[in-house]
Design an enzyme around this catalytic site. Structure first.
Site, PDB file in Angstrom:
ATOM      1  N   ARG B   7       0.831  -1.225   0.000  1.00 40.16           N
ATOM      2  CA  ARG B   7       0.000   0.000   0.000  1.00 40.16           C
ATOM      3  C   ARG B   7       0.856   1.262   0.000  1.00 40.16           C
ATOM      4  O   ARG B   7       0.415   2.308  -0.450  1.00 40.16           O
ATOM      5  CB  ARG B   7      -0.959   0.015   1.192  1.00 40.16           C
ATOM      6  CG  ARG B   7      -0.269   0.076   2.534  1.00 40.16           C
ATOM      7  CD  ARG B   7      -1.269   0.290   3.654  1.00 40.16           C
ATOM      8  NE  ARG B   7      -0.702  -0.123   4.932  1.00 40.16           N
ATOM      9  CZ  ARG B   7      -1.046   0.401   6.100  1.00 40.16           C
ATOM     10  NH1 ARG B   7      -1.944   1.353   6.151  1.00 40.16           N
ATOM     11  NH2 ARG B   7      -0.514  -0.038   7.220  1.00 40.16           N
ATOM     12  N   SER B  34      -4.825   5.456   5.561  1.00 37.67           N
ATOM     13  CA  SER B  34      -4.580   4.007   5.525  1.00 37.67           C
ATOM     14  C   SER B  34      -4.126   3.535   4.150  1.00 37.67           C
ATOM     15  O   SER B  34      -3.259   2.679   4.033  1.00 37.67           O
ATOM     16  CB  SER B  34      -5.850   3.248   5.916  1.00 37.67           C
ATOM     17  OG  SER B  34      -6.206   3.569   7.240  1.00 37.67           O
ATOM     18  N   GLU B  55     -18.661   4.372  -0.757  1.00 35.97           N
ATOM     19  CA  GLU B  55     -17.825   3.681  -1.733  1.00 35.97           C
ATOM     20  C   GLU B  55     -18.471   3.571  -3.110  1.00 35.97           C
ATOM     21  O   GLU B  55     -17.786   3.585  -4.134  1.00 35.97           O
ATOM     22  CB  GLU B  55     -17.458   2.277  -1.225  1.00 35.97           C
ATOM     23  CG  GLU B  55     -16.600   2.279   0.040  1.00 35.97           C
ATOM     24  CD  GLU B  55     -17.386   2.560   1.314  1.00 35.97           C
ATOM     25  OE1 GLU B  55     -18.638   2.521   1.269  1.00 35.97           O
ATOM     26  OE2 GLU B  55     -16.762   2.823   2.360  1.00 35.97           O
ATOM     27  N   PHE B  80     -14.572  -3.206   0.690  1.00 37.26           N
ATOM     28  CA  PHE B  80     -15.619  -2.232   0.347  1.00 37.26           C
ATOM     29  C   PHE B  80     -15.574  -1.848  -1.143  1.00 37.26           C
ATOM     30  O   PHE B  80     -16.612  -1.699  -1.779  1.00 37.26           O
ATOM     31  CB  PHE B  80     -15.477  -0.984   1.217  1.00 37.26           C
ATOM     32  CG  PHE B  80     -15.371  -1.287   2.677  1.00 37.26           C
ATOM     33  CD1 PHE B  80     -16.321  -2.088   3.307  1.00 37.26           C
ATOM     34  CD2 PHE B  80     -14.309  -0.809   3.431  1.00 37.26           C
ATOM     35  CE1 PHE B  80     -16.218  -2.392   4.658  1.00 37.26           C
ATOM     36  CE2 PHE B  80     -14.197  -1.108   4.786  1.00 37.26           C
ATOM     37  CZ  PHE B  80     -15.149  -1.901   5.402  1.00 37.26           C
ATOM     38  N   HIS B 106      -5.531  -3.255   2.086  1.00 37.03           N
ATOM     39  CA  HIS B 106      -6.101  -4.097   3.139  1.00 37.03           C
ATOM     40  C   HIS B 106      -6.823  -5.320   2.585  1.00 37.03           C
ATOM     41  O   HIS B 106      -7.929  -5.651   3.000  1.00 37.03           O
ATOM     42  CB  HIS B 106      -7.018  -3.276   4.046  1.00 37.03           C
ATOM     43  CG  HIS B 106      -6.288  -2.244   4.852  1.00 37.03           C
ATOM     44  ND1 HIS B 106      -5.542  -1.234   4.271  1.00 37.03           N
ATOM     45  CD2 HIS B 106      -6.162  -2.069   6.197  1.00 37.03           C
ATOM     46  CE1 HIS B 106      -5.002  -0.482   5.210  1.00 37.03           C
ATOM     47  NE2 HIS B 106      -5.344  -0.966   6.386  1.00 37.03           N
ATOM     48  N   ASP B 114      -8.312  -6.274  12.756  1.00 36.71           N
ATOM     49  CA  ASP B 114      -9.657  -5.796  12.402  1.00 36.71           C
ATOM     50  C   ASP B 114     -10.638  -6.942  12.179  1.00 36.71           C
ATOM     51  O   ASP B 114     -11.852  -6.755  12.241  1.00 36.71           O
ATOM     52  CB  ASP B 114      -9.611  -4.908  11.152  1.00 36.71           C
ATOM     53  CG  ASP B 114      -9.311  -3.449  11.499  1.00 36.71           C
ATOM     54  OD1 ASP B 114      -9.212  -3.139  12.706  1.00 36.71           O
ATOM     55  OD2 ASP B 114      -9.154  -2.639  10.571  1.00 36.71           O
ATOM     56  N   ARG B 164      -1.955  -4.380   3.587  1.00 34.73           N
ATOM     57  CA  ARG B 164      -1.668  -3.502   4.719  1.00 34.73           C
ATOM     58  C   ARG B 164      -0.299  -3.789   5.338  1.00 34.73           C
ATOM     59  O   ARG B 164       0.427  -2.873   5.709  1.00 34.73           O
ATOM     60  CB  ARG B 164      -2.734  -3.694   5.794  1.00 34.73           C
ATOM     61  CG  ARG B 164      -2.402  -3.013   7.122  1.00 34.73           C
ATOM     62  CD  ARG B 164      -3.508  -3.200   8.159  1.00 34.73           C
ATOM     63  NE  ARG B 164      -3.151  -2.511   9.386  1.00 34.73           N
ATOM     64  CZ  ARG B 164      -2.559  -3.098  10.418  1.00 34.73           C
ATOM     65  NH1 ARG B 164      -2.263  -4.387  10.370  1.00 34.73           N
ATOM     66  NH2 ARG B 164      -2.264  -2.410  11.510  1.00 34.73           N
TER      67      ARG B 164
END
Lengths: 285, 311
Positions: B7, B34, B55, B80, B106, B114, B164
């Protein structure tokens, strides 16, 4: 195509001729969506023949205004306008919904000249229009305008309100939405299926310039569009009050004609009514 | 081996592209720190649009920007950007063949604490079936940077799968990402380990373990899942006679399925799929989770021994 002092009567006549085309093409296809196409005839005719700058000879003209038909099932009204304007020959109209046709069941930008972006899955057009408006005018001062036509039932899609928020937040003054408020959706009256409440108040609450008009009065539509377009830092919406199935007596106000083709007999009746309406305007077919 | 998250390449590469004159823009959905699109937002604020927590709108705004001539990247998390906005990706981005480049971060279980709601394990499957969508799964930071550049350069829709967690560098800084090419990163004769993303490094480690047992493993970095490099995969399978796929994704619909399709049609040899076995993720430390779901070098080596026994 824009004319500063447009010929009101001519646009009205075009709208009626588009209705004739809508019935002919949906009847030929044996399926399609006449109700919401007929309700939007004056709105689309006013956009294409009195308001928008566009050049049928050059569909990619960078200076053109843009139109996004968010209520993509009303494709016949768009095709009728595009054929009338000369984006493709009128002979294509009766090929609607058939294999190999330019004219898909819902607008397809890969196949149809003049269609900016493919639509048909409801609720997406206003977001796309936001993106186009941003892309055209990073400084918001651009004269090019993005017009987006939504159905009132379509406003039940949550994404419409994501876009409403986005447009106001980004001060998209070059974005104009039109809600074809015919009050009906497939399962019945919008108020009964899923009441939308006050659409005008909703857009106003998000920070839009809002006005309403008779959606079958081309002068009122043109005036409303100009009014909401005049605010440089706010998106505008015209809530156009319409009658679903307008112009064909037995289709008017009947949700049953949302997505059904007329029979041969019904087609004959509908076309006779529209021919009479044209003759009343001094136009013979 | 030094480590960097894929990322980290996102925002930085967008800044590079803009600097080179590419008409690139980014649309985010409240996750700019993020995903690292914040780096791009800081450098080019006028080219960055935050849709907020929306989104579906993010994808279609990007579609509209693309329709007006921009190269539009989108952010958010893989779960998402693909799952919540699938209809937007399908009916607007792909159906209109727009220059929208989804590069959500992610992906997979290396999201960690998470938990399952945020650990996307079906995204490759979802994106792979869409007509016109190209699917890139970079193995490390350098590959991610190059994948983003490929997506910006080539017209049409792209999905670039970013992660991530910091992961070891397996490619050199001079790595060139060629669209549609699978890279043989270690040659071998006895078994093929076809891997993507963070599993490439683990497949290489597994090859070391196998070498200690006298088994020569060929390792392929399948950096492009679509269009798939059928030639390289089929040739390796024909040579070794046994294949293991390794992915941080469901064994359904991702690399395992894509390779099974190739083998079934071209080189029917035994196949074992290392991946998440049709379950959701769960909270935990990334390394702990990789062990929990059977995605370590040891698991890959074990699968290789088992699949060779069936050859």
């Amino acid at each position: 195509m824009r004319t500063d002092a447009f010929d009101l009567a001519a646009v009205e006549t075009v709208a009626t001729r588009m209705r004739y085309d809508i019935i002919e093409m949906v009847a030929a296809a044996g399926s399609g969506h006449p109700g919401g196409s007929l309700s939007a005839a004056e709105i689309v005719a006013t956009l294409y023949f009195a308001v928008m700058r566009h050049d049928p000879a050059d569909p990619a003209d960078p200076a053109r205004d843009r139109f996004v038909l968010s209520k993509g099932h009303a494709a016949p009204v768009l095709y009728a306008a595009l054929a009338e304007a000369g984006y493709f020959g009128r002979e294509h109209l009766v090929t609607l919904r058939t294999l190999g046709s330019l004219l898909q069941g819902h607008p397809d930008s890969k196949k149809t000249p003049g269609v900016e972006v493919s639509t048909g899955s409801l609720g997406q057009g206003l977001s796309i229009a936001c993106g186009i408006a941003l892309g055209l005018a990073p400084d918001r001062a651009d004269e090019r305008t993005v017009y987006c036509l939504l159905g009132d039932g379509e406003c039940q899609e949550g994404q419409v309100w994501e876009a409403a928020m986005f447009a106001a937040h980004n001060k998209l003054g070059n974005l104009v939405a039109i809600v074809d408020q015919n009050g009906l959706q497939i399962d019945g009256a919008c108020t009964e299926v899923m009441c939308l409440g006050d659409i005008e108040a909703k857009f106003a609450a998000f920070g839009w310039e809002v006005t309403a008009c008779d959606g079958h009065d081309v002068a009122a539509i043109a005036d409303a569009l100009a009014r909401v377009r005049s605010t440089p830092d706010r998106p505008g919406v015209v809530v156009a009050r319409t009658v679903k199935g307008k112009g064909v007596s037995f289709m008017e106000g009947d949700a049953g004609w949302h997505g059904k083709a007329p029979s041969a007999e019904e087609t004959k009746t509908a076309l006779a009514e529209l021919a009479a309406a044209l003759e009343a305007k001094g136009v013979s077919l | 081996m030094s480590k960097r998250a894929t990322r980290e390449a996102f925002g930085a590469t967008l800044v590079e592209l803009a600097g080179e004159g590419v008409d690139v823009v980014a649309v985010e959905a409240d996750l700019s720190k993020s995903t690292t699109t914040a780096v791009f937002a800081d450098a080019y604020p006028e080219r960055f649009f935050n849709a907020g927590i929306a989104e579906q709108n993010m994808i279609d705004v990007a579609a509209g920007l693309a329709a007006s001539g921009k190269v539009a990247f989108t952010g958010s998390f893989a779960v998402f950007a693909t799952g919540r906005a699938y209809d937007q990706v399908r009916n607007t981005v792909c159906y209109s063949e727009l220059d929208v480049k989804l590069a959500p971060t992610h992906s997979g279980i290396t999201v960690g604490p998470d938990g399952g709601s945020h650990q996307m394990l079906e995204d490759i499957a979802l994106m792979r079936v869409l007509p016109g969508m190209r699917v890139l799964v970079p193995a490390d930071f350098h590959a991610a940077r190059e994948a983003l550049r490929v997506a910006a350069r080539e017209p049409g829709p792209f999905y670039i799968r970013l992660g991530r967690a910091a992961v070891p560098l397996v490619h050199g800084e001079d790595f060139t990402f060629e669209l549609g090419k699978a890279y043989v990163v270690r040659e071998g004769a006895d078994v093929t380990l076809a891997a993507c993303g963070v599993m490439v490094e683990r497949a290489l480690a597994a090859a070391e373990l196998l070498a200690a047992d006298g088994v020569s493993a060929e390792v392929i970095d399948v950096a492009t899942l679509k269009p798939l490099d059928v030639g390289t995969i089929a040739a390796s399978a024909a040579k070794t006679g046994a294949v293991v796929t390794c992915e941080e994704h469901s064994i359904i619909g991702g690399l395992g399925s894509a390779v099974a399709e190739v083998l079934g049609e071209h080189v029917p040899v035994p196949l074992a799929r290392v991946g998440v076995r049709d379950v959701f993720g769960t909270s935990g430390d990334p390394e702990e989770l990789m062990a929990h779901f059977g995605l370590t070098a040891h698991h890959v080596a074990e699968a290789a021994r088992a699949v060779r026994a069936r050859a």
